[in-house]
Each structure stands twice: as structure tokens, then as C-alpha cells.
Design an enzyme around this catalytic site. Structure first.
Site, PDB file in Angstrom:
ATOM      1  N   ASP A 197      -0.055   5.222   0.863  1.00 24.41           N
ATOM      2  CA  ASP A 197      -0.258   6.172   1.973  1.00 24.41           C
ATOM      3  C   ASP A 197      -0.177   5.430   3.298  1.00 24.41           C
ATOM      4  O   ASP A 197      -0.874   4.429   3.507  1.00 24.41           O
ATOM      5  CB  ASP A 197      -1.631   6.848   1.864  1.00 24.41           C
ATOM      6  CG  ASP A 197      -1.758   7.738   0.640  1.00 24.41           C
ATOM      7  OD1 ASP A 197      -1.338   8.897   0.706  1.00 24.41           O
ATOM      8  OD2 ASP A 197      -2.266   7.243  -0.389  1.00 24.41           O
ATOM      9  N   ASP A 232       0.867  -1.170   0.000  1.00 28.76           N
ATOM     10  CA  ASP A 232       0.000   0.000   0.000  1.00 28.76           C
ATOM     11  C   ASP A 232       0.919   1.240   0.000  1.00 28.76           C
ATOM     12  O   ASP A 232       2.110   1.125   0.347  1.00 28.76           O
ATOM     13  CB  ASP A 232      -0.886  -0.020   1.256  1.00 28.76           C
ATOM     14  CG  ASP A 232      -1.764   1.214   1.345  1.00 28.76           C
ATOM     15  OD1 ASP A 232      -2.301   1.633   0.302  1.00 28.76           O
ATOM     16  OD2 ASP A 232      -1.902   1.763   2.453  1.00 28.76           O
ATOM     17  N   ASP A 253      -1.223  -0.558   5.904  1.00 28.05           N
ATOM     18  CA  ASP A 253      -1.431   0.097   7.211  1.00 28.05           C
ATOM     19  C   ASP A 253      -2.886   0.046   7.645  1.00 28.05           C
ATOM     20  O   ASP A 253      -3.222   0.585   8.692  1.00 28.05           O
ATOM     21  CB  ASP A 253      -0.973   1.561   7.152  1.00 28.05           C
ATOM     22  CG  ASP A 253      -1.905   2.417   6.313  1.00 28.05           C
ATOM     23  OD1 ASP A 253      -2.283   1.975   5.198  1.00 28.05           O
ATOM     24  OD2 ASP A 253      -2.288   3.501   6.766  1.00 28.05           O
TER      25      ASP A 253
END
Lengths: 398, 398
Positions: free
Chosen positions: A111, A109, A344
């Protein structure tokens, strides 16, 4: 669907049988997989966990709350009164180095994993460099369509990430464009009504897909119904939906900071035509930003509003949905059990990895924390639990 | 909670028992109520409906799809394989006149029942006049807070509705103000962050509740984080949440045509304080307007967006939620079984009436049609089925 032998079931489910013995109710094929998994992980998942409830790694669920779960390997419905969720293992540079030979592909991922806003997360570029030297395949899979893949690569280069090209980046725009192109959308002459940012527009321009609707739409500037002036402060009645030049073949909803009631109303009205496609980029509730205490809404709330107004469900292409997985499989032919998904967010990245048979690592540098993991474990939300966790990517290389 | 004897269970539920006989699984108290109800309605609801599946009034559910339902009288969970939903009876002026002696109080929804936009629905003012002559209590209960009660009364007067005063009108603002006042909000010195229209502001002004946040909030006019200029087209990072003069004690979400991402972000951030109240006016997806083919989003989509961004559930005061019922009970002491709820929406007006033991009539002059009723009946959605339906209020008086 990948062959079953390429997948591992990460959850272990037991129920008390009639004489009170704990018994695994997973389907046969899963039990076999669980044994493979248990052997590999060197735990006692395929044995009767008679004393396991007292060990740190297991959380017993209350017997008074029978639950059902869908097995993420065989899709069987498993009725169980007791459920043991193994708490994820913390990875450090040593344990990660031991794991490395088993992984061919890393899906990241962006961000909260690679950067926060315009700041790279310390150690992430070095981690990319390390993996590149180890000849690992790197794929960046983001739910964020605010930038085109080209702009994302430029951002990565500026931040010092090496070993990736534009082709190694997957964003919802890429998946949606592939979806529309495979249906001959460009040749249909129809237009997209777009709720999306500049990056999405650039991607559509490049794919020669026609769109409209971007940018500010002040409600006061609309064609307010003159007969209904008394209500001019309340509902909007006329918003120019009747332009015959624009045959809308798809409504695409991503993040747009100019999203407002006018855009919501336009989208809802175009979607009354059941032949009009309804595509969403992602359902993330919030986005990690540079100011940890500030909540930044993402596309999820915008999409929730549009689908409620329209009375229709969209096809969502971002994680954890299957479209992103199929896109990656068709492009790279990855082997899920030799692939590590690193993210995250539990409810996008980790579920995505688990649903599709990958190994999963949660980094704590973005949205979800270790407290979230503990809460999910207590609630028995197996699909939200990663195999591993680490403070950040940098902590995995010495 | 009203005494049980004042309530009637409008649904009749049966399940096949072990030897295949149809059996009512409702709790004893409900069975008693059902008998009262059945006798009154002159139907066969309390008998074994062995041949009922072939009659027009009953729809058998598929035996292969066992379902559970919560009984709306005793709250018991009823597991049933077969369910018979009585199709609502059409009311005309004759059958309505027969029914009239049994009803003391009429509660009306406004939009779609009394008017569409600025146009009264033909016959509605005459219906009010008729009820007034019959000495019936009239309450107007709207989920719409775009106008204050004072402005609503003025609108009603202009349209020719007689027999009501401002005191007979209940809108979400009235319920929310009562809620805040009972908690001493005015004396706390805290402010409301308001997503709402002019009518709501007028009500708060009158109640001396301080609020801010109304009107346009262009995202381009915000204090964009200078460090993050590259992302200026994407997320909004700073929106001036830090004003120490504004201690936000409640976020109220109603319909505001200026709703946009800035308002969503502000609300979500104020709601991170768990002591900050989160109140929603209503959850209506759409509003009936003067142009039948145009979908007008209502508060539901706005509230859906805010609650997803905030990660919290609001207290919603509008129909079908209990707050509106408690407000009416405390003000008028109505007897639910001698009260008729008349509305145009199954999932607000009709559920509201059913949940609280009232009789219910759906008028087809607003959002939901007879096709919606038939669809709900086929799906066994008992709570969405009214007792009666009529084309419009005017059709109930000759």
C-alpha cells in the site's frame, strides 16, 4: 542475527570530548563499518566533520541537548552532544541504474508503494518488469492482512505486476501462521479469537487453524446483565465469555472494520489467561487510501485499544519488528547489505530496513512526505531516515 | 498552584553520596516540608535511614539501578540510587477517628469506592452519614461520564447516600462544559463530535452545547466508495465527513459502548483541523464491575485508539490530570493538606491526590489490590503509593 560484516551502520554519531574535539563514540566494530560505509558512499563520515555543520548534507544538533542513541549495528549506547544526520539522496533512473549491481533482492511494501486502494501507482508495474529482466529477487512484504496472499497475487496480476508468485508475498498472516504452526497450535485443539478481515480468515482456513469472533458484534444484541439494566446505555457487563467449547489459545489482532467495544472486551478477557498468546499483525497508525485528505485508521489504533484494555503487550509480527525479518531470512537467506527495502512509511518500512542492515528507499507516493523526512532529520531521528528517496517507483526507470 | 506551606511531599528520597553516605537530594524547600511531614507522621523520614532497609516499612532499591524522580512538591529532578518507599498504613476506625480532626474535605471516587455497578459497597452510605455528622465537606469526583450529575445524585439517593447535592458531584462532563463555556463555545455556532454515553449527552443538552455522532454507526451502512468495492471487507473509505452544516469545533472522547472503527475514523478526520479541540474524559484502562473476574474496558482504550489514529494528544480532564484539581479549587477553595482523596485506583485517584498535595487513601473494594500496592512499592513507584489503605469505606467507621 546476520554476521556483522554483512551489515552497514547508516548513522554517524559524534560527541565533543573533554577538550572539545569531535569524536566518534561508536563501538570499534561500528567504526570499521562506518569507514566501509563512508568509502562506499564517498562522503566524509569517518573524518572529523569540523566544517560539516555548514554543509547542506549535515544538520548539527544543539550542544545543550545531550542525547543517547542505540547503535543499530552493535546495540551500544552512544552518548553524544552533536549528531550529524546525512539527508537521504534522491534517486533517479541514472543513479538507480548505477546502484543496481550492488543489490540482489528488493523488498517492497505494498500500500502506498505498489498501489493506492484499487489503483496501481503509475510506473510501479513497469518497475517490477524491469527488475525481473535484471534477474533480481522480488519480495512483497506488506503489513496489511485484509487480503490473503492468494487474493493479493490476483490483485497484482490484475494491475499488471509480473515476476512474482504467491510464494514471493509475505503478510502478517503468513508470519503468524508459521509462528502458530511451529508451536503445534493446530494439534492443540485450541481456537484463535480473531479480530481480522476476510483475508486473514482465508489464510487461517487454509492452514486449518480454528478461529471465531469475526464479523459484526452489536453491543445491543449482547446478553446485557438483567440486574444492571439501569446501566444499559453504559458499560457492557456480560458478553458470553463462558462458552466451555471454546478454549482460546491465542488472540490475534489485525484490522477489522467491525472492531468495537464488544470485541475489545472479549479480547481483553481472553487475554487474562497468561497462557493465551497475544499476537498483533502490525502497528501502522493509518493506511494510505484513494482519497489523500481522508485519514484511514489502520491496525495500530485497534491494537493500542486491546492492549490497554488487556494490560498486556502483544507480539507484533509486521514491520518494523524482527519476526518479519526472521521469516524472510529463513525463507530466502537474503544478504541484508545487498538488499533494498522500499516503502512509504518511515516508522515501519525504513526502520525495518535500517534495523536489519538493509539499504532503504522511501517513495513519496504513500503516507510519508519529504517534509516528514526533513522533520525527522531536524529532530535527529536517525532511524527514520532512509538512504534514498524517490517520488515513486516509476521515477527509477526511464 | 497552592502555597508551598499548604503542601506536603509524601515521598522520601535518598542517594548515596561520594563517600557512600545516604543523603537526601530533595530541594531545600522540600526537605523542610519533609521534616514537617515526618514530625506529623511520627516516622524517621528526615533522618539518615541507615538501618531502615531492614525494617518492614522500607524497601531498598537496587544500587545498580540509578533512577530519576520528579519531586512532587518542587518539581526538581532528583537523581538517586537508593529510594525508600514507606508502605502505606492500614486505617481502621480507631486510627481514622484520630486522623479526622486534620481533614476538612473528603474527595471520593465513585465506581469501586461507593458502588460496584448498581450495588452500593456495604458501609459506604454509613460512612457518608458519619462524615456529614462531623460537618466535613464531601465531594464526589468520578472519571465516569456515563451518567449526568443529576442521574448520579439520583443513584446515590436510591442507594442511601446522604449529605450531598448535585453541586457536590464532579464528573468529566462538568469540567469539559466549564472549559468549553469559558471559551465561548456555545456562541461560536460550532458543534461537538461526541463519542460518549447518554449521561454526557444530557449534560451537553443542559449546557446548550450542540453535538452529534452518538449511537450505533454500522460500518456496513456507510457510504462505501463504489470504486473500491473489492475492498469492501477491509478499510472504510468514505464515511460522510463532508457535511458543510456541521462545523466541528471539538471532538470529545468518553466511554461509549457503540465505539467502533467508523467513530474512530470520523474523530481522526475532524481532528486533522488543528483548530478543532480534542478533549478526553479520562484514561482509566478498565472499570470495576459487578463481576470481579470480568474485565470491563473503560475510556482509556478508546482514547488510545482515537489519539493514535488522529496523530494528536488530547487534553484529558479526568483524574489524575490537573483540570479536575483546578475545577475543584475554583469551586470550593479546598486546602490540599487538609483534604483526603479516597479512591480504588492507584494510577488515577492516588496519583491525583499526591500530585496536588492531598492525603490519599486506597480502598481495596475496586480495581487495585494490596498486591498492586506491594508491586508498586517494589518497583519504587512512589507516586502510586497512598498514605493509607483500608478494605472499604465501611471499615473506617465502627
Amino acid at each position: 542475527m546476520q554476521p556483522l560484516s554483512d551489515q552497514l551502520c547508516g548513522c554517524v554519531m559524534f560527541a565533543r570530548d573533554r577538550v572539545g574535539l569531535l569524536k566518534c563514540f561508536a563501538a570499534k566494530e561500528c567504526v570499521r563499518q562506518l569507514r566501509v560505509s563512508a568509502t562506499r558512499k564517498n562522503d566524509s563520515a569517518n573524518q572529523r566533520p569540523s566544517t560539516a555543520s555548514n554543509e547542506n548534507n549535515y544538520i548539527p544538533m544543539k550542544a545543550a541537548q545531550p542525547q543517547t542513541t542505540i547503535c543499530n549495528v552493535c546495540n551500544a549506547t552512544i552518548i553524544h552532544k552533536w549528531q550529524y544526520c546525512q539527508f537521504p539522496r534522491e534517486l533517479d533512473s541514472t543513479s538507480f541504474a548505477e546502484l543496481l549491481p550492488d543489490i540482489d533482492t528488493f523488498i517492497f511494501d505494498a500500500d502506498g508503494v505498489l498501489w493506492l486502494g484499487e489503483t496501481p501507482i503509475v510506473g510501479s508495474p513497469e518497475f517490477f518488469e524491469y527488475l525481473t529482466k535484471q534477474n533480481k529477487q522480488i519480495i512483497v512484504l506488506t503489513n496489511n492482512s485484509n487480503r490473503s496472499r492468494r487474493a493479493l497475487l490476483a490483485k497484482m496480476r490484475k494491475m499488471g505486476f509480473t515476476g512474482t508468485s504467491e510464494e514471493d508475498i509475505v503478510n502478517p498472516a503468513a508470519i503468524i501462521i508459521e509462528y502458530l504452526s511451529s508451536r503445534g497450535f493446530q494439534a492443540s485443539g485450541k481456537m484463535v479469537y480473531l479480530i481480522g478481515s476476510q483475508g486473514f480468515r482465508e489464510e487461517l482456513d487454509e492452514a486449518r487453524i480454528m478461529y471465531f469472533g469475526c464479523g459484526p458484534d452489536p453491543p445491543d444484541g449482547m446478553d446485557i446483565d438483567q440486574e444492571n439494566l439501569l446501566d444499559k446505555d453504559a458499560f457492557i457487563y456480560r458478553i458470553g465469555l463462558d462458552d466451555p467449547a471454546k478454549e482460546v489459545g491465542a488472540v490475534i489482532v489485525g484490522f477489522e472494520k467491525h472492531f468495537n467495544c464488544v470485541k475489545m472486551m472479549r479480547a481483553a478477557n481472553f487475554l487474562q489467561d497468561e497462557n493465551c498468546l497475544f499476537l498483533g499483525t502490525n502497528e501502522d497508525e493509518t493506511s494510505p487510501g484513494p482519497h489523500p485528505k481522508t485519514v484511514i485508521p489502520d491496525t495500530g489504533p485497534i491494537l493500542a485499544a486491546v492492549k490497554m484494555a488487556a494490560g498486556r503487550e502483544p507480539i507484533v509480527v509486521g514491520k518494523p519488528h524482527a519476526a518479519a525479518f526472521h521469516f524472510i531470512c529463513s525463507k530466502w537467506g537474503i544478504r541484508p547489505h545487498r538488499t533494498m527495502m522500499i516503502g512509504d512509511r518511515s516508522n515501519t518500512d525504513i526502520i525495518f530496513g535500517r534495523r536489519h542492515g538493509m539499504r532503504t528507499t522511501l517513495v513519496l507516493s504513500g503516507v510519508h512526505s519529504l517534509e516528514d523526512v526533513q522533520r525527522n532529520q531536524r529532530a535527529g531521528l536517525v532511524d527514520l531516515l532512509p538512504d534514498y528517496y524517490a517520488p515513486c517507483l516509476g521515477s527509477l526507470v526511464s
